[in-house]
Design a protein around this motif. Sequence first.
Motif, short mmCIF file in Angstrom:
data_model
loop_
_atom_site.label_atom_id
_atom_site.label_comp_id
_atom_site.label_asym_id
_atom_site.label_seq_id
_atom_site.Cartn_x
_atom_site.Cartn_y
_atom_site.Cartn_z
N GLY A 278 0.72 -1.16 0.04
CA GLY A 278 0.11 0.06 -0.03
C GLY A 278 0.84 1.40 -0.01
N ARG A 279 0.16 2.37 0.42
CA ARG A 279 0.86 3.85 0.56
C ARG A 279 0.78 4.19 1.65
N VAL A 280 1.90 4.82 2.26
CA VAL A 280 1.70 5.23 3.88
C VAL A 280 1.14 6.70 3.67
N LEU A 281 -0.20 7.07 4.64
CA LEU A 281 -0.78 7.96 4.38
C LEU A 281 -0.24 8.89 5.53
N VAL A 282 0.25 8.43 6.84
CA VAL A 282 0.47 8.97 7.98
C VAL A 282 1.54 8.30 8.57
N ALA A 283 2.68 8.99 9.01
CA ALA A 283 3.51 8.54 10.09
C ALA A 283 4.22 9.68 10.84
N ASP A 311 -0.50 5.09 9.32
CA ASP A 311 -1.58 4.50 8.74
C ASP A 311 -1.34 4.26 7.18
N ILE A 312 -1.77 2.92 6.52
CA ILE A 312 -1.42 2.77 5.13
C ILE A 312 -2.79 2.46 4.71
N LEU A 313 -2.62 2.98 3.46
CA LEU A 313 -3.88 2.90 2.38
C LEU A 313 -3.51 1.68 1.43
N HIS A 314 -4.55 0.72 1.39
CA HIS A 314 -4.29 -0.66 0.82
C HIS A 314 -5.37 -0.81 -0.40
N ALA A 315 -5.21 -1.58 -1.38
CA ALA A 315 -6.22 -1.83 -2.45
C ALA A 315 -7.57 -2.08 -1.86
N GLY A 316 -8.63 -1.65 -2.40
CA GLY A 316 -9.90 -1.66 -2.13
C GLY A 316 -10.56 -0.92 -0.84
N GLY A 317 -9.63 0.11 -0.70
CA GLY A 317 -10.00 1.21 0.06
C GLY A 317 -9.84 0.75 1.79
N GLU A 338 5.60 -2.64 0.52
CA GLU A 338 5.29 -4.15 0.21
C GLU A 338 4.61 -4.71 1.48
N ALA A 339 3.78 -5.91 1.20
CA ALA A 339 3.57 -6.26 2.19
C ALA A 339 4.48 -7.11 3.08
N GLY A 340 4.36 -7.19 4.34
CA GLY A 340 5.66 -7.52 4.91
C GLY A 340 6.92 -6.68 5.35
N GLN A 341 7.09 -5.57 4.65
CA GLN A 341 8.05 -4.63 4.63
C GLN A 341 7.99 -4.17 6.34
N GLU A 342 9.01 -4.10 7.12
CA GLU A 342 9.32 -3.70 7.93
C GLU A 342 9.01 -1.95 8.28
N ALA A 365 -11.71 3.62 2.84
CA ALA A 365 -10.72 4.83 2.87
C ALA A 365 -11.10 5.83 4.04
N ASP A 366 -11.73 5.29 5.06
CA ASP A 366 -12.26 6.20 6.18
C ASP A 366 -11.42 6.12 7.20
N ARG A 367 -10.59 6.95 7.72
CA ARG A 367 -9.65 6.97 8.98
C ARG A 367 -10.33 7.04 10.07
N SER A 368 -11.58 7.60 10.22
CA SER A 368 -12.39 7.93 11.47
C SER A 368 -12.86 6.78 12.11
N PRO A 369 -13.21 6.81 13.36
CA PRO A 369 -13.66 5.68 13.93
C PRO A 369 -15.00 4.91 13.26
N ARG A 370 -15.70 5.67 12.23
CA ARG A 370 -16.75 5.20 11.66
C ARG A 370 -16.52 4.29 10.76
N GLY A 371 -15.02 4.27 10.28
CA GLY A 371 -14.56 3.25 9.31
C GLY A 371 -14.25 2.18 9.89
#
Length: 390
Positions: A278-283, A311-317, A338-342, A365-371
Amino acid sequence: MSTPAGIVSGRRKLRLGVLTAAVTTVLTLLCCVGGAGAFLLTELGGDEKGKLTAALACDPAYQVDLTREMPRFSEYGDGQLRNAAIIIKVGQDLNLPARGWVIALATAMQESALRNLANSTVPASLALPHEGVGSDHDSLGLFQQRPGWGSVQQRMTPSYAARKFYEKMLEVPNWQQRPLTVVAQRVQRSAFPDAYAKHEDLAGRIVNALAGGAARTVEIADKAVCDAAAGARIAASGWTAPIAGGVGSGFRTNERPGHNGVDIAAAKETPIHAAAAGRVLVARCDPDHSGRRDCNRDGWSGKGGCGWFVDILHAGGYITRYCHMVRRPHVVPGQSVEAGQEIGLAGSSGDSSGPHLHFEVHVDADRSPRGAINPVPFMRERGAPLGGTT
């Protein structure tokens, strides 16, 4: 553990991401019931049936039956699922790991929507059976292969097209460990290289439904094993458990109704792995209740905040969250992983009374508690159960 500050609510949708409590209780006792169990739920709709099938069966030896009644998915009809079955069957005949079947299936879903497409250049005299006409003038079949892949008749034969895809896939270095979209693009050379990723989750569920839960398997010593993806081991679904250790505090318990994930016991400095590509959204360091970004020391219960988190965003939201790292994460926003990357090391920063990983899964793709959804059944359905060992 409190929710990270500044999270903006995403869209709310009707979700079927988790099973009901009663069904979950039963499924906990039925990890691997054999291939026949994969087809007990034929009256359910596509999404519901696909999820329940994944949870009920995991039989690495199950062989696809091209003659049986196809399961139902709302996204595809009987003919399309039969084409999916052919793609999987060819992969089985070639003795390829189930990860390859998921990659091939997702690729064909993008290229042809699992339809054997002809084109306007095919001579009428050939009278080839087909399921539609594609938009690319010289591409044919399930994988929209161009003339260099074979004759018209060959490219319009689903088993031939699947075999050629697999042959090219095997030439991609480390294809089992690399993100699906990277592998598919190396084979297909598409003008839209990122489009394959959106099909990965559904491709895994179709593989589960047609092949006895095979998307839940991982290759260990050249043998397919159910529900053992952790650390450097990646399940055919593309997922892995982020860390070894038992699950302690659960998801939204009576005692902690605002606990939007689960806590996994881990010693300080234990590596934390990305659960999927996936892609890192927050660090960053999450502020505590007082608004301070104070993550370079152990926290305490009631301090507030995730500490150092990612936080990481993956395929499928899907979004995964990893909290309480001991120090600054190894990744930065915008970075592809990548999957498994430290991605960092376990610790006790933020609202934490001891070293552990707080792990969350969000949908839409909802980072809030609702997601947030319960990560325990979600990860189990993908062959990467939490609480396993590396």
